[in-house]
Design a protein around this motif. Structure first.
Motif, PDB file in Angstrom:
ATOM      1  N   ASP A 122       0.883  -1.223  -0.133  1.00 36.78           N
ATOM      2  CA  ASP A 122      -0.057   0.053  -0.092  1.00 36.78           C
ATOM      3  C   ASP A 122       0.724   1.451   0.002  1.00 36.78           C
ATOM      4  N   THR A 123       2.107   1.031   0.334  1.00 40.80           N
ATOM      5  CA  THR A 123       3.027   2.332   0.331  1.00 40.80           C
ATOM      6  C   THR A 123       4.357   1.761   0.071  1.00 40.80           C
ATOM      7  N   VAL A 124       5.470   2.828  -0.306  1.00 35.54           N
ATOM      8  CA  VAL A 124       6.641   1.948  -0.259  1.00 35.54           C
ATOM      9  C   VAL A 124       7.368   2.826   0.723  1.00 35.54           C
ATOM     10  N   ASP A 125       6.519   3.755   1.574  1.00 42.20           N
ATOM     11  CA  ASP A 125       7.305   4.541   2.574  1.00 42.20           C
ATOM     12  C   ASP A 125       7.543   3.776   3.995  1.00 42.20           C
ATOM     13  N   PRO A 126       8.576   3.603   4.791  1.00 39.10           N
ATOM     14  CA  PRO A 126       8.639   2.659   5.570  1.00 39.10           C
ATOM     15  C   PRO A 126       7.729   2.838   6.950  1.00 39.10           C
ATOM     16  N   VAL A 127       7.619   4.419   7.127  1.00 43.36           N
ATOM     17  CA  VAL A 127       7.138   4.827   8.279  1.00 43.36           C
ATOM     18  C   VAL A 127       5.562   4.687   8.034  1.00 43.36           C
ATOM     19  N   LYS A 128       5.146   4.848   6.748  1.00 47.11           N
ATOM     20  CA  LYS A 128       3.743   4.807   6.420  1.00 47.11           C
ATOM     21  C   LYS A 128       3.201   3.293   6.455  1.00 47.11           C
ATOM     22  N   PHE A 129       4.456   2.412   6.080  1.00 46.38           N
ATOM     23  CA  PHE A 129       4.191   0.953   6.047  1.00 46.38           C
ATOM     24  C   PHE A 129       3.726   0.407   7.367  1.00 46.38           C
ATOM     25  N   SER A 130       4.647   0.994   8.243  1.00 46.99           N
ATOM     26  CA  SER A 130       4.394   0.449   9.663  1.00 46.99           C
ATOM     27  C   SER A 130       2.991   0.928  10.193  1.00 46.99           C
ATOM     28  N   ALA A 131       2.535   2.286   9.664  1.00 49.04           N
ATOM     29  CA  ALA A 131       1.226   2.685  10.374  1.00 49.04           C
ATOM     30  C   ALA A 131       0.099   1.916   9.768  1.00 49.04           C
ATOM     31  N   VAL A 132       0.235   1.457   8.424  1.00 46.29           N
ATOM     32  CA  VAL A 132      -0.877   0.993   7.720  1.00 46.29           C
ATOM     33  C   VAL A 132      -1.045  -0.323   8.138  1.00 46.29           C
ATOM     34  N   THR A 133       0.093  -1.375   8.409  1.00 45.92           N
ATOM     35  CA  THR A 133       0.102  -2.773   8.789  1.00 45.92           C
ATOM     36  C   THR A 133       0.054  -2.574  10.310  1.00 45.92           C
ATOM     37  N   ARG A 134       0.286  -1.648  10.949  1.00 47.22           N
ATOM     38  CA  ARG A 134       0.288  -1.640  12.514  1.00 47.22           C
ATOM     39  C   ARG A 134       1.511  -2.338  13.098  1.00 47.22           C
ATOM     40  N   THR A 135       2.116  -3.061  12.293  1.00 48.96           N
ATOM     41  CA  THR A 135       3.068  -4.097  12.958  1.00 48.96           C
ATOM     42  C   THR A 135       4.190  -4.317  12.067  1.00 48.96           C
ATOM     43  N   GLY A 136       4.221  -3.948  10.701  1.00 44.67           N
ATOM     44  CA  GLY A 136       5.013  -4.595   9.772  1.00 44.67           C
ATOM     45  C   GLY A 136       6.229  -3.398   9.554  1.00 44.67           C
ATOM     46  N   ASP A 137       7.275  -4.160   8.920  1.00 46.39           N
ATOM     47  CA  ASP A 137       8.511  -3.564   8.639  1.00 46.39           C
ATOM     48  C   ASP A 137       8.679  -3.814   7.276  1.00 46.39           C
ATOM     49  N   ILE A 138       9.113  -2.786   6.434  1.00 48.94           N
ATOM     50  CA  ILE A 138       8.912  -2.695   4.822  1.00 48.94           C
ATOM     51  C   ILE A 138      10.022  -3.563   4.567  1.00 48.94           C
ATOM     52  N   ARG A 139      11.146  -3.436   5.281  1.00 45.32           N
ATOM     53  CA  ARG A 139      12.469  -4.359   4.715  1.00 45.32           C
ATOM     54  C   ARG A 139      12.162  -5.616   4.595  1.00 45.32           C
ATOM     55  N   ASP A 140      11.253  -6.355   5.380  1.00 44.85           N
ATOM     56  CA  ASP A 140      10.860  -7.824   5.244  1.00 44.85           C
ATOM     57  C   ASP A 140      10.123  -8.060   3.832  1.00 44.85           C
ATOM     58  N   VAL A 141       9.357  -6.858   3.540  1.00 45.60           N
ATOM     59  CA  VAL A 141       8.640  -6.892   2.283  1.00 45.60           C
ATOM     60  C   VAL A 141       9.347  -6.940   1.065  1.00 45.60           C
ATOM     61  N   PHE A 142      10.255  -5.906   1.147  1.00 51.19           N
ATOM     62  CA  PHE A 142      11.206  -5.732   0.076  1.00 51.19           C
ATOM     63  C   PHE A 142      12.069  -6.975  -0.083  1.00 51.19           C
ATOM     64  N   GLY A 143      12.358  -7.534   0.951  1.00 50.37           N
ATOM     65  CA  GLY A 143      13.445  -8.808   0.866  1.00 50.37           C
ATOM     66  C   GLY A 143      12.520  -9.950   0.383  1.00 50.37           C
ATOM     67  N   GLY A 144      11.410  -9.881   0.723  1.00 52.02           N
ATOM     68  CA  GLY A 144      10.538 -10.910   0.231  1.00 52.02           C
ATOM     69  C   GLY A 144      10.240 -10.915  -1.118  1.00 52.02           C
ATOM     70  N   PHE A 166      -4.094   8.867   2.408  1.00 49.67           N
ATOM     71  CA  PHE A 166      -2.868   7.979   2.907  1.00 49.67           C
ATOM     72  C   PHE A 166      -1.904   7.710   1.659  1.00 49.67           C
ATOM     73  N   ASN A 167      -2.393   7.367   0.603  1.00 46.98           N
ATOM     74  CA  ASN A 167      -1.323   7.079  -0.459  1.00 46.98           C
ATOM     75  C   ASN A 167      -1.658   7.435  -1.642  1.00 46.98           C
ATOM     76  N   ASP A 168      -2.764   8.224  -1.878  1.00 53.67           N
ATOM     77  CA  ASP A 168      -3.089   8.684  -3.305  1.00 53.67           C
ATOM     78  C   ASP A 168      -1.979   9.557  -3.938  1.00 53.67           C
ATOM     79  N   ALA A 169      -1.627  10.384  -2.969  1.00 53.06           N
ATOM     80  CA  ALA A 169      -0.249  11.202  -3.558  1.00 53.06           C
ATOM     81  C   ALA A 169       0.910  10.583  -3.637  1.00 53.06           C
TER      82      ALA A 169
END
Ligand code: SAM
Ligand code: SF4
Length: 324
Positions: A122-144, A166-169
């Motif tokens: 939903d986002t490529v921004d690490p801070v926003k990613f943690s916010a939208v997933t509430r628990t996630g670290d985007i580095r795991d997703v990039f690695g995956g 949130f992510n339209d812009a």
């Protein structure tokens, strides 16, 4: 053998949820505290899923997608996929995942000859990613994603639920990220499945999505998804670069007329439509290996498939429980 519903639709695609659990708590999908967990005994065992799939395939199902919750949080899932593929060498087999656990799993999963994976992003921004997933670290997703691509899994499509403010812009950045890795980005309209998670102000309809896209390219509609002609996404290719993007108009322009899918929840409940909360419990029949009863139940269930989803209030529950 093929399953044709009373409205003439060929039903050859099953989405099977492997678990209702998830390591994330995406704001639009799950409440912060998570959902009441099904007990281990209440979910289909792997061998039960294989037996159920045998019946589905004998009835005409040709494509099975595993989803959840997060399918990869279920123990032994990559090995299960290999056994599943061995059992069904010829069907289309695919996976929807948040990719957070793919780093380790991708090399094994790739051996199951998947027809592709869909990854939520939903986002490529690490801070926003943690916010939208509430628990996630985007580095795991990039690695995956990287592990999946280097293991040869293809195509990899990203799913972005577009939310106003949130992510339209950020959309150009999300699309460029996907294209730069050779992925196919898809934009999903936010679906009103559960009123409490459904912030109406956040909804962005496909007309607006298209006008955002128009500022980013010169789009030619593709007649069908060449990978899968009856999927829900409408694809567009940029005339200058050939880059593709998909839009899933889940709310404003339904794909009900060509819907070819049925759903099975992790606890073995049959669901004819995402937006219709009538479910048929199949677990007892599966456990009793009662093929005739199961065939009857599935056939009856297909008869419940509505012609068209009409109102938001048909929806009840979260995508994680139904198997999105
Ligand atoms: N955990 C996996 C994942 O996130 O890809 C698989 C299950 S998830 C429920 C499947 C897809 O449903 C994801 O792409 C997610 O973004 C989407 N989804 C969940 N709730 C949604 C909603 N209310 N509206 C639109 N899409 C939704
Ligand atoms: Fe989990 Fe997927 Fe739902 Fe996010 S969208 S909470 S990753 S099931």
């Amino acid at each position: 053998m093929s399953i044709i519903d009373p409205r003439g639709r060929l039903i050859d695609y099953a989405r099977i949820s492997l678990t209702d659990r998830c390591n994330y708590r995406c704001v639009y999908c799950m409440p912060e505290e998570g959902v009441a967990r099904l007990s281990h005994g209440g979910i289909m065992r792997y061998e039960e899923i294989i037996w159920l799939a045998r019946v589905l395939v004998s009835l005409g199902v040709r494509h099975i997608r595993f989803t959840g919750g997060e399918p990869l949080v279920r123990k032994g899932m990559p090995e299960f996929l290999l056994s599943f593929r061995k059992e069904f060498p010829d069907i289309r087999l695919s996976l929807t995942t948040n990719a957070s656990l793919l780093g380790e799993a991708a090399p094994v999963i790739a051996r199951a000859r998947l027809s592709g994976i869909n990854v939520s992003l939903d986002t490529v921004d690490p801070v926003k990613f943690s916010a939208v997933t509430r628990t996630g670290d985007i580095r795991d997703v990039f690695g995956g994603i990287e592990a999946a691509a280097s293991s040869g899994i293809s195509p990899i499509k990203t799913n972005t639920v577009l939310m106003r403010g949130f992510n339209d812009a950020e959309l150009p950045e999300i699309l460029n990220f996907a294209w730069s890795l050779g992925l196919i980005p898809r934009i999903i309209e936010f679906m009103p499945l559960n009123e409490s998670l459904w912030a109406r102000d956040s909804f962005i309809g496909s007309d607006e999505i298209k006008s955002i896209l128009n500022s980013l390219g010169d789009w030619k509609p593709e007649k069908t998804d060449s990978q899968y002609p009856r999927g829900p996404a409408k694809y567009f290719a940029d005339r200058a670069t050939g880059r593709r993007v998909g839009i899933i108009e889940a709310v404003s322009n339904h794909f009900c007329e060509s819907c070819n899918r049925l759903r099975i929840t992790a606890s073995g409940k049959f669901r004819a439509c995402l937006f219709n909360n009538r479910e048929i419990p199949l677990l007892g029949m599966v456990r009793a290996r009662d093929r005739d009863a199961l065939t009857r139940a599935i056939t009856e269930g297909i008869g419940l498939k509505p012609a068209k989803w009409t109102q938001a209030s048909d929806g009840d529950g979260n995508m994680s429980g139904i198997g999105g």
